[in-house]
Write an enzyme that holds these catalytic residues in place. Structure first.
Site, PDB file in Angstrom:
ATOM      1  N   ASP B 381     -20.663  18.528  38.793  1.00  0.00           N
ATOM      2  CA  ASP B 381     -21.895  18.746  38.081  1.00  0.00           C
ATOM      3  C   ASP B 381     -22.973  18.933  39.144  1.00  0.00           C
ATOM      4  OD1 ASP B 381     -23.719  18.665  35.957  1.00  0.00           O
ATOM      5  OD2 ASP B 381     -24.153  16.574  36.404  1.00  0.00           O
ATOM      6  N   THR B 636     -22.600  23.644  35.809  1.00  0.00           N
ATOM      7  CA  THR B 636     -23.881  23.054  35.519  1.00  0.00           C
ATOM      8  C   THR B 636     -24.472  23.649  34.261  1.00  0.00           C
ATOM      9  OG1 THR B 636     -26.132  22.815  36.312  1.00  0.00           O
ATOM     10  CG2 THR B 636     -24.895  24.680  37.148  1.00  0.00           C
ATOM     11  N   ASP B 638     -27.452  24.122  34.104  1.00  0.00           N
ATOM     12  CA  ASP B 638     -28.732  24.620  34.584  1.00  0.00           C
ATOM     13  C   ASP B 638     -28.743  26.140  34.677  1.00  0.00           C
ATOM     14  OD1 ASP B 638     -31.262  24.361  35.555  1.00  0.00           O
ATOM     15  OD2 ASP B 638     -30.695  22.673  36.838  1.00  0.00           O
ATOM     16  N   ARG B 727     -25.068  27.225  32.867  1.00  0.00           N
ATOM     17  CA  ARG B 727     -25.312  27.199  31.429  1.00  0.00           C
ATOM     18  C   ARG B 727     -24.034  26.912  30.650  1.00  0.00           C
ATOM     19  NH1 ARG B 727     -29.640  26.316  29.334  1.00  0.00           N
ATOM     20  NH2 ARG B 727     -31.456  26.978  30.473  1.00  0.00           N
ATOM     21  N   ASN B 755     -22.876  14.572  29.513  1.00  0.00           N
ATOM     22  CA  ASN B 755     -22.290  15.900  29.305  1.00  0.00           C
ATOM     23  C   ASN B 755     -21.085  16.146  30.200  1.00  0.00           C
ATOM     24  OD1 ASN B 755     -23.847  15.840  31.542  1.00  0.00           O
ATOM     25  ND2 ASN B 755     -24.616  17.919  31.332  1.00  0.00           N
TER      26      ASN B 755
END
Lengths: 359, 1153
Positions: B381, B636, B638, B727, B755
Site C-alpha cells: 500500500d 494504492t 491514490d 485507484r 482497505n
C-alpha cells in the site's frame, strides 16, 4: 481480649504489609527477569558463537589425525586377531554315513545312535581357556516368528508358568503350559561333543558359559521344565532335565540369547588346559540336530580369545583401510591446495559482483 | 435478486432476513470435536499416522509397542485442538462484544436501547455523534438542516478523511419527530460486497409526501463499521444486517495459510510415502516368496501348512509398520515447536521495535515464518505504509520571494512572519487561499482546539500552515466560512466549488467576501494546470523556477492563484455551471469545460511546497529488497500522479534513462486492450535489457483487464518486476494478490489500513503496519510491524534464518528416520525377510523423541551468515526463494536409488560395489545440489543418499564386527544404534554453522544422555536390554566399532563437503568464508555497487533526481504509452481543445464520492 484482638489485627496488618512487600519484590524480580530475558542475547539471537569453517588446514589435519590414530589401532587389532588360534571343523556332511548321504534329512530324523568321530590337529599352541563353540549357518534365529516365540515372564518365575500367549505354536500341550515354551526353547541345539587328547579325556567345563545376569535374573531358579518336548511326534531339539531349574540349564540360556545373524556361534563349553601345537584331538560327537532340511552347515570351533574377542580380521582391515584412505585424502587435498590454491571468500566469486544487476 | 425492505414494519420482515448477529466463529460446542478432527485428518500426514497407529493394534504384525505411535499422535492432536479452541473462544468473545453493544432503535414507534444483535432489517436506527454504525443503513434523516452528515470510513476502505452522506430527496424536510413513524419500502439488491455501489429505490407510504420512487445511491447510505462524525445525530433504515452487510460480505473467512515449505515437506512426505509403498510391496513379495520356498525347510520356524486368508498380507503389513518410521512423526511436533520459536524471535527482536511509539513487532501467525524468506512479490500500500501519512508544509514562494529556503521550514522563517504581520496584500491572499480553497472541515473540540478533517493530506497541511501563520480557518457552517486573521474574523460565502479531478489537476472555489461583497475565484493546482493561465501581463518565470527548485528537493508543489470576478461575469457563468451540473450525459466533461471558462487570466500568487514524508529508510529498504530479487507492486487508492511521485522517491521505479514506466489506461474496453497489448509488447522487447521497466495501471483499466484480458495481464504481471496500480479498491487489491498467487508466486502484502485487510488476508503473508490508520490491518495480518523499514529485517533476517533452519530441520528429520529405517530394511534381508525389527520398541521410540530431536531443535539458533552480511548482500536471499518442486528430477533420483538397492541385494550382493555405486549416486546428487536452493528435491535426495550411505556403513560394520560368537541380537542392535547416534551427532556438528554454548550442550549432552538413558535401562532387570550397555561399554571392540562407523561415515561426507566448499562454493559459502576470515568482507563493500553506508548518503541525491511536477518519468510514460493522444507536452501551454478532446471520452468512473 481486646489486647489480643488488636495484637492479632496488628500482626495481620504486619503480615499483610510483609506479604505486599514480598509481592512487590517478587514482581520486581519478575520484571527484572523479564527485561533481562527479553534483552538477553538469546532472544536477540546474539549468543556468542564459534563459527568454524572448513579451511584446508583444518580439514587436512583432521584427516591426518584420523589416519594417524586409525592405522596403529588397525595394526593392533589385526595382530590381536592373528594371535587368536582358531580351529574350525565342519562336520555336518562327514558325520553322516556314506550310504545315508542321499537322504540326510531322513537319517537325522530317524532315531538311533548318531555318534561320529572327528580328529582335529592343533596348529599352534593354544592357551587356556579355550572356548568351544558350535556354529550354525543359514539358521535364522532372528526370524520374526522365531524370535518372538518366547515368554520371558515364564522363564523368570514359576508363578507365571501359564503366560504362554507369545509362544505359539509351542505354547500348550494337552491344555497344559509348556515350560519353557516357544519355538526357541523347543528347537534347542542338541549335538554334543566330547574331546580327548592322547586317549585322555579333555574336560569341557560347561559351567558359566552363559551370562551371569541371565542366570540370576532372566531364568528363575524355581522354574523347572515341565511338559517340555513331550510331544512324541515332533521333537524339536534337546530335552531338558526336569529336575534342574532353568537357571542351571546353561545350554538353554545360551541358546535363548538369539543371534542377530543367520551365521552364529554359541558357546558350548570351555577347555581349561593349554593345548600344544600338533596335538591331535579326537572329538566324539552326537550328530542329532537337523540342519539338513535347510542345508545349514554345522561347525565345531575351538578358539582362544584376545582383548578384541575372537578371530575377526574385519576390524583391523577396516581400520587400516579407513586410516589409509584418510591419509590418501589428506595427501590429495594438500597437493591440490599447493598446486591450485584458491582464496577463500573471494568476493569476486559472487556472481552479482561480476555482473551487477543480474543474478 | 431483490430484497424489499419495509421500513419500520415490526412484524412482516422479521424472519425473512437474518438478524444483526455477527458471527466469525468456526465451531460450536457441539461440532467442535467432529469438525476439528475432520480438519486435522484432512492432512495427509495425520491420516497416515492414524492408519499406522491402528495397524499397530494388531499384535500379529506389529514389530513394536503400539503406544510408541499412539502417544505422540494423541499428543499432537490434543495440542492443535486446544489451540483452535482457544482461538475460536477469542473470536466468540469479540463477536459477543460487538453483538451486545447497545444502540437506539425504533420499536413499535418508540425509541429504545436495544442490543445490536437484535436489529432487524427495516428497523430505524438512531446514531449519535461518534457512534459506530451497527449495520448497513439507508439514511433518512440527520440533524443537519441540509440533510448532510459526515462519516469516517476508515474501517471500511481505509480512507481517513470524512465523507459526506446526504439523505434522499424524498426524506428531505421531514421533521425529526415524524421520522419515528415513517413507513415505506426500499427496493434494493441482495447483499453483495461492493462497497462503492448501492442501487436502490425508496418509496415512502402516505402520509409522507409523494408516491414517486426516489433513487438511492451509495451517497445515501452509511455502512457498517463506519463512524458518524461531526453530526449531532443521524438515522437510517437497516437494509443489510449481521453477516450480510457489505463489510460482512467483504470479510470472507481467512483460509489457514500453508507455507511453501510446508507444501514442499508434504510433497516430499508424499514421495517418501510412495517410496515406502514400493519398498513394502517389494519386501512383502520377497518375504512371501522366502516363506514359500525357504520357511517350510526351516522347520524350527514351524510355519503352519494352511494359514488364514489374509496370510499373504501379513508380511507386507509388517514391513509397512517397520517402515512407517520413514515418515517421522516427530517432524510435525518439532516443526510446530520451532516455528513458534521463530515467531517469538520476531516478537523479541529489539531491532524491530518502533522507537517512536515503542511498538514491538508481533507475529500473529506463528506458522509461516519460513515463507518470509521465500517472498517473491511484495504488494504494498502507499499511504501510511511507504509514507508516514503526514504532510508538512515546508516552503513557499510568494510573488517571487522564497521563504523557508534557509531553514528548510517556511513556518519558522522570520521573514515570512514579518511579511504576514506587515499585512502585505499578496501574502494575505496567499494565506487566504491556503486556508479556504479546499474541502477541509474544521471541527472544534471541546477544549477549543480546532481539528481539521481533510480529504487530502495536502489540503490539511496547507490549512494547518495557514493557521500557524495566524490565518485560522475556524468554522464552516453550510456555505459560510469563517476565518480568523490576527484578531479579526472574516467571513466568506462559498458560491461554488470547482472540484478537483485528476484531469483538471486543479480545484477552485468561488467565494464572496461577506464584508465588501467582492466575488473571488481562488484556485490551486499543479503548475502545468495553473501557470499557463496566468493573466497575460504576468511574469511566470519566477514561479517556474520555484517549482523546478522545489521538485528537485522532492517536495510536492502547488501553485496558488486568484482572480476577482465581476458580478455579472459570475452570474452568467453560474447559470452555465448549474446547467452543466445537471446534465446527464458527459457531465464530467461539461463541468470541466465550464470551469475552464472561469479559470483563466489568473493572478498567480505563489507556490507552496509540501513534504509528504517517506518513512525512514523506505528507499533503502526497497532497494535492498529489490536487490534480493523481490518484485514490488504498489497498490494504492491514490491518484496516479501521486503514486508515481512516491514510487520515484522511494526507489520503486528508476527515473529515465535507467527506468521506463509504461501506462495502461483507457476508458473503454477496446482502449484498455490496445493499451495492454502495447505495454506487453514493449515489456517483451525490453526484458532482455537490464532496464527497470514498470507499468502503471489504474483501477478502471485494471477492472477491465482482469475481467476480459486476464491472460494478457497475467503475462504482463510475470514479465514486470514493478507495477503501480492506482485507484484500486480493496477487492481489486485482493484480486491482484490472487492473480500473482495463481502464477505460483509467493506474495507478501503489506498495508496499514482497513482497505488493505483483504489483500493482507489473501496474500501468502500479510504484514500490517500498526500505524496511524488504526490497528485493523495489523490485526488481520500475520505479522505486524511498526515501520516499513522493518520489513527488510523481517524478510532478510527472520525469514531467511527461519527458512534455512526449517530446511535443515525437516530434511534432517527425514534423514534420521530414513537412516534407521534403511537399517531395518537391510536387517530384514538377513532375517529371512520376515519383518523382524533389529531395534527394540523402546529404542525406536526414544530414537525419534530423545536421541535425535534435541540436537536438531537447537539448530534454530544456527546462523549461517551474520545479520550484517545478509543485509549487505541481500542477493543471498535468492537461495531461499522458489524452491519449486520438480517431480521428474525427484522420480529419476528415486528410481536410480531403487535400482541400486535391488541390484545389490538380489543380483549382486557385493558390498564394496554397492558402496561405490552409492557414492557415485551421491556425487550425482551433489551435482543436482548446485542448482542451489536449500530445500528441494535435489537437496533432499542428497540427504536421502546420505541416510542410505550411513545406513550401509552402520549396518555393514556392525554385522561384521559383531559376527559369530558376538552376534547376540541385543548387542548388535545396540551397536548399530550407537553408531547411528554417533553419526547423528557428527552430522549435526558438520551441518551447524555457528556453535553457541547451547548447541554444544545439546549435541554432546545428547550423546551423553543416550548412554545415560541406556545405562538406566540396562540396570533394570525387567527390561529386555538388562546389562547390555554395561557389557558393551566394557568391550574394546564396541568402542573400536563405533569409531570405525564414525570415521567411515563422516570421512567421505567431510571430504565432499570440503571439496564443494572450497572448489565449488555456493554464494553462501563464499560469504561465510569472507565473513569468518575477516579481511575481505571490507573490500567487498567497495565492489558492491551500492553498499549500505553509501546508500544512506544517497537519499538526498535521489531526491534530486526526482522529477518536478512535470516529471521526466511521466514523459516517457506518455511517449511510450499507447494512448498518445493523451500527451501533456511538458511545459507546453495547456491546450483547451486538447482537454476537450481528452475529456470527450466517456467518463463513467468515480462512482464513489
Amino acid at each position: 481480649m481486646t489486647a489480643r484482638c488488636s495484637l492479632s489485627s496488628n500482626a495481620r496488618s504486619n503480615l499483610f504489609a510483609n506479604s505486599m512487600k514480598l509481592h512487590g519484590i517478587l514482581n520486581g524480580l519478575k520484571r527484572i527477569a523479564f527485561t533481562k530475558f527479553s534483552d538477553s542475547r538469546f532472544t536477540q539471537q546474539e549468543l556468542p558463537a564459534c563459527k568454524p569453517i572448513l579451511t584446508p588446514r583444518w580439514v587436512i589435519s583432521a584427516f591426518l589425525l584420523v589416519s594417524v590414530v586409525f592405522i596403529p589401532i588397525g595394526v593392533a587389532s589385526l595382530f590381536a586377531s592373528r594371535d587368536v588360534v582358531e580351529i574350525v571343523d565342519r562336520y555336518e556332511t562327514e558325520c553322516i554315513p556314506l550310504d545315508n548321504r542321499t537322504d540326510k534329512v531322513n537319517y537325522i530324523q530317524t532315531p538311533g545312535d548318531k555318534s561320529c568321530n572327528r580328529t582335529i590337529t592343533v596348529p599352534k599352541r593354544m592357551k587356556q581357556p579355550i572356548y568351544v563353540y558350535y556354529q550354525l549357518d543359514n539358521f535364522y534365529q532372528n526370524h520374526r516368528r522365531y524370535v518372538k516365540s518366547r515368554s520371558d515372564a515364564q522363564l523368570r518365575d514359576n508363578s507365571s508358568a501359564s503366560e504362554t500367549s507369545a509362544c505359539k505354536p509351542e505354547d500348550m500341550i494337552n491344555g497344559k503350559p509348556i515350560v519353557p515354551c516357544g519355538l526357541i526353547a523347543w528347537s534347542l541345539f542338541n549335538d554334543t561333543y566330547s574331546f580327548s587328547r592322547n586317549n585322555s579325556t579333555l574336560v569341557v567345563n560347561k559351567k558359566d558359559i552363559s551370562w551371569k545376569s541371565d542366570r540370576e535374573h532372566k531364568f528363575g531358579s524355581n522354574v523347572y521344565p515341565t511338559n517340555f518336548q513331550s510331544n512324541e511326534t515332533l521333537i524339536g531339539g534337546a530335552s531338558l532335565d526336569p529336575t534342574k531349574p532353568l537357571s542351571e540349564q546353561e545350554d538353554l540360556i545360551v541358546w535363548m540369547r538369539t543371534a542377530a545373524l543367520p551365521t552364529f556361534r554359541k558357546l558350548y563349553g570351555k577347555i581349561e588346559v593349554d593345548l600344544e601345537a600338533d596335538d591331535v584331538i579326537s572329538v566324539t560327537l552326537q550328530n542329532r540336530y537337523n540342519t539338513y532340511s535347510f542345508n545349514g552347515k554345522k561347525k565345531l570351533a575351538l578358539s582362544t580369545t584376545s582383548w578384541l574377542g575372537g578371530k575377526n580380521d574385519f576390524l583391523g582391515i577396516a581400520y587400516l583401510t579407513v586410516g589409509g584412505l584418510c591419509f590418501f585424502l589428506a595427501l590429495i587435498f594438500t597437493l591440490v591446495y599447493l598446486v591450485k590454491p584458491r582464496r577463500l571468500g573471494d568476493p569476486s566469486y559472487l556472481s552479482w559482483n561480476r555482473n551487477p544487476g543480474g543474478h | 435478486m431483490k430484497r424489499y425492505v419495509y421500513i419500520n414494519d415490526d412484524e412482516s420482515a422479521r424472519d425473512l432476513y437474518c438478524d444483526n448477529r455477527i458471527s466469525n466463529r468456526k465451531y460450536t460446542l457441539l461440532n467442535f470435536i467432529p469438525k476439528n478432527l475432520g480438519e486435522q485428518f484432512s492432512r495427509f500426514m495425520n491420516q497416515y499416522f492414524l492408519l499406522i497407529a491402528c495397524l499397530q493394534l494388531w499384535p500379529l504384525i506389529t514389530p513394536v509397542n503400539p503406544a510408541s505411535t499412539w502417544g505422540p499422535l494423541i499428543f499432537i492432536f490434543a495440542v492443535s485442538a486446544t489451540k483452535e479452541a482457544w482461538d475460536d473462544y477469542n473470536r466468540y468473545l469479540s463477536d459477543k462484544k460487538a453483538n451486545e453493544k447497545e444502540v437506539w432503535v425504533v420499536m413499535h414507534g418508540l425509541r429504545k436501547l436495544v442490543q445490536a444483535q437484535d436489529i432487524h432489517v427495516g428497523n430505524i436506527i438512531w446514531l449519535r455523534e461518534n457512534d459506530e454504525v451497527p449495520c448497513d443503513l439507508a439514511l433518512i434523516g440527520t440533524s443537519d438542516p441540509q440533510g448532510v452528515c459526515y462519516i469516517e470510513t476508515a474501517a471500511l476502505d481505509g480512507e481517513t478523511d470524512l465523507k459526506t452522506r446526504v439523505i434522499p430527496s424524498a426524506c428531505m424536510g421531514i421533521d425529526s419527530e415524524l421520522l419515528h413513524k415513517i413507513k415505506g419500502v426500499i427496493e434494493c439488491p441482495s447483499p453483495d460486497k461492493d462497497i462503492r455501489r448501492f442501487d436502490a429505490n425508496l418509496r415512502l407510504f402516505p402520509p409522507f409526501l409523494d408516491n414517486d420512487v426516489c433513487p438511492l445511491t451509495i451517497k445515501n447510505t452509511i455502512l457498517q463499521s463506519c463512524y458518524l462524525r461531526n453530526t449531532e445525530w443521524a438515522c437510517g433504515v437497516a437494509v443489510y444486517t449481521g453477516n450480510e452487510t457489505k463489510l460482512g460480505m467483504c470479510r470472507g473467512v481467512p483460509e489457514p495459510k500453508l507455507t511453501a515449505m510446508d507444501a514442499m515437506i508434504d510433497k516430499l512426505t508424499g514421495a517418501i510415502f510412495v517410496f515406502q509403498i514400493v519398498v513394502v510391496i517389494v519386501l512383502g513379495i520377497a518375504g512371501n516368496v522366502w516363506k514359500d520356498t525357504e520357511a517350510n525347510k526351516q522347520w524350527y520356524v514351524k510355519y503352519p501348512e494352511e494359514g488364514p486368508w489374509f496370510e499373504l498380507l501379513i508380511i507386507p503389513l509388517r514391513f509397512e509398520l517397520l517402515c512407517s518410521i520413514m515418515i517421522p512423526i516427530s517432524i510435525k511436533v518439532s516443526l510446530d515447536l520451532v516455528k513458534s520459536l521463530y515467531a517469538k524471535f520476531i516478537d523479541w527482536d529489539n531491532g524491530m521495535i518502533d522507537q517512536e511509539t515503542g511498538t514491538p513487532s508481533h507475529a500473529t501467525n506463528t506458522a509461516i515464518s519460513e515463507d518470509l524468506g521465500q517472498v517473491e512479490y511484495i504488494l504494498t500500500d502507499k499511504t501510511g505504509t511507504l509514507t508516514e501519512n503526514k504532510m508538512i508544509f515546508r516552503r513557499c514562494c510568494i510573488n517571487g520571494v522564497f521563504y523557508g529556503n534557509d531553514s528548510g521550514d517556511a513556518l519558522k522563517d522570520v521573514e515570512l512572519h514579518n511579511a504576514v504581520s506587515s499585512g502585505s496584500p499578496d501574502v494575505i491572499h496567499f494565506l487566504t487561499i491556503m486556508a479556504i480553497c479546499n474541502t477541509v472541515i474544521p471541527i472544534k473540540a471541546k477544549t477549543g482546539d480546532i481539528f481539521y478533517k481533510a480529504q487530502s493530506q495536502d489540503e490539511d497541511a496547507l490549512v494547518r500552515a495557514a493557521a500557524w501563520l495566524h490565518m485560522v480557518f475556524v468554522n464552516k457552517n453550510a456555505n459560510i466560512l469563517e476565518i480568523k486573521f490576527n484578531a479579526s474574523t472574516i467571513q466568506y460565502e462559498v458560491l461554488e466549488t470547482l472540484e478537483f479531478t485528476s484531469d483538471r489537476k486543479r480545484m477552485s472555489v468561488v467565494v464572496k467576501d461577506c464584508q465588501n461583497g467582492k466575488i473571488l475565484l481562488l484556485t490551486k493546482g499543479a503548475d502545468e494546470a495553473i501557470l499557463p493561465y496566468a493573466c497575460p501581463g504576468q511574469q511566470t518565470r519566477a514561479f517556474f523556477e520555484a517549482v523546478e527548485q522545489y521538485s528537485q528537493l522532492g517536495l510536492r508543489t502547488l501553485c496558488l492563484a486568484w482572480r476577482q470576478l465581476k458580478e455579472d461575469e459570475y452570474e452568467e457563468w453560474s447559470l452555465l455551471f448549474k446547467e452543466a451540473n445537471s446534465t446527464l450525459v458527459d457531465r464530467e466533461w461539461r463541468i470541466a469545460e465550464v470551469c475552464q471558462r472561469l479559470e483563466h487570466d489568473l493572478d498567480i500568487l505563489g507556490v507552496t511546497a509540501i513534504e509528504d514524508r517517506l518513512q525512514d529508510g523506505v528507499p533503502e529498504t526497497i532497494e535492498t529488497l529489490r536487490k534480493a530479487g523481490i518484485n514490488f507492486w504498489m497498490l494504492t487508492g491514490d491518484k496516479q500522479n501521486t503514486a508515481i511521485q512516491i514510487a520515484l522517491s522511494c526507489n520503486f521505479i528508476s527515473p529515465e534513462p535507467k527506468g521506463q514506466l509504461l501506462l495502461i489506461d483507457g476508458k473503454t474496453e477496446d482502449e484498455v486492450r490496445q493499451s495492454l497489448e502495447r505495454v506487453l509488447l514493449t515489456m517483451r522487447i525490453t526484458t532482455s535489457e537490464p532496464k527497470d521497466v514498470a507499468f502503471a495501471v489504474d483501477g478502471w483499466a485494471l477492472e477491465i483487464a482482469l475481467k476480459y484480458y486476464r491472460k494478457a495481464f497475467t503475462e504482463l504481471a510475470i514479465l514486470s518486476r514493478t507495477a503501480i496500480c492506482c485507484r484500486v479498491t480493496p477487492s481489486q487489491k485482493a484480486q491482484l494478490v490472487e492473480l500473482l498467487k495463481s502464477c505460483d508466486y509467493r506474495t507478501l502484502a503489506i498495508g496499514d489500513g482497513g482497505n488493505d485487510v483483504r489483500m493482507i488476508q489473501q496474500a501468502d503473508i500479510g504484514v500490517g503496519i500498526s500505524g496511524r490508520e488504526g490497528l485493523q490491518a495489523a490485526r488481520a495480518a500475520d505479522y505486524s510491524i511498526g515501520k516499513f523499514r522493518f520489513l527488510k529485517r523481517l524478510i532478510l533476517v527472520h525469514g531467511r534464518y527461519s527458512y534455512n533452519r526449517t530446511a535443515f530441520l525437516s530434511q534432517y528429520s527425514f534423514y534420521k528416520s530414513l537412516l534407521i529405517c534403511f537399517i531395518q530394511i537391510f536387517f530384514s534381508f538377513i532375517s529371512g525377510v520376515s519383518g523382524t525389527s533389529l531395534f527394540n520398541s523402546l529404542s525406536l521410540m526414544a530414537y525419534n523423541v530423545f536421541y535425535t530431536s534435541i540436537p536438531v531443535l537447537v539448530s534454530v539458533l544456527d546462523k549461517d551468515l551474520n545479520e550484517e552480511t545478509v543485509m549487505q548482500h541481500p542477493q543471498i536471499l535468492f537461495y531461499c526463494q522458489a524452491g519449486r518442486f520438480d517431480f521428474i528430477m525427484l522420480s529419476t533420483l528415486f528410481f536410480q536409488i531403487l535400482c541400486i538397492i535391488f541390484y545389490n541385494f538380489f543380483i549382486c550382493g557385493d558390498v564394496s560395489l554397492e558402496i561405490r555405486l552409492i557414492v557415485g549416486q551421491w556425487s550425482l546428487n551433489s551435482q543436482y545440489q548446485f542448482l542451489n536452493r536449500l530445500l528441494n528435491p535435489s537437496t533432499f535426495a542428497g540427504w536421502f543418499g546420505r541416510s542410505l550411505f550411513h545406513a550401509i556403513v552402520v549396518f555393514v560394520i556392525s554385522i561384521h564386527a559383531y559376527a559369530y560368537e558376538k552376534s547376540e541380537m541385543e548387542e548388535v542392535s545396540m551397536v548399530a544404534l550407537s553408531g547411528c547416534i554417533w553419526l547423528q551427532a557428527f552430522v549435526v556438528t558438520l551441518e551447524t554453522n555457528s556453535f553457541t554454548i547451547l548447541q554444544c550442550i545439546a549435541i554432546w549432552g545428547n550423546l551423553a544422555s543416550f548412554y545415560f538413558i541406556n545405562w538406566i535401562f540396562s540396570a533394570l532387570p525387567s527390561s529386555g536390554m538388562y546389562t547390555i550397555m554395561f557389557r558393551l561399554c566394557r568391550q574394546p571392540s564396541y568402542w573400536t566399532t563405533v569409531f570405525l562407523i564414525v570415521a567411515a561415515g563422516m570421512g567421505p561426507i567431510l571430504a565432499l563437503k570440503y571439496f564443494r566448499y572450497t572448489y565449488r562454493p555456493s554464494k553462501i559459502n563464499i560469504l561465510q568464508q569472507a565473513e569468518r576470515l575477516g579481511g575481505p568482507i571490507l573490500s567487498l563493500g567497495s565492489i558492491e555497487p551500492q553498499p549500505r553506508p553509501i546508500l544512506e548518503k544517497e537519499v538526498s541525491p535521489l531526491s534530486i533526481t526526482q522529477p518536478k511536477n512535470r516529471n521526466p518519468v511521466y514523459e516517457p510514460l506518455l511517449s511510450d504509452s499507447p494512448n498518445t493522444r493523451r500527451s501533456f507536452g511538458s511545459g507546453a501551454p495547456f491546450d483547451f481543445f486538447q482537454t476537450q478532446f481528452r475529456l470527450s471520452s466517456s467518463y463513467s468512473r468515480n462512482k464513489d464520492n
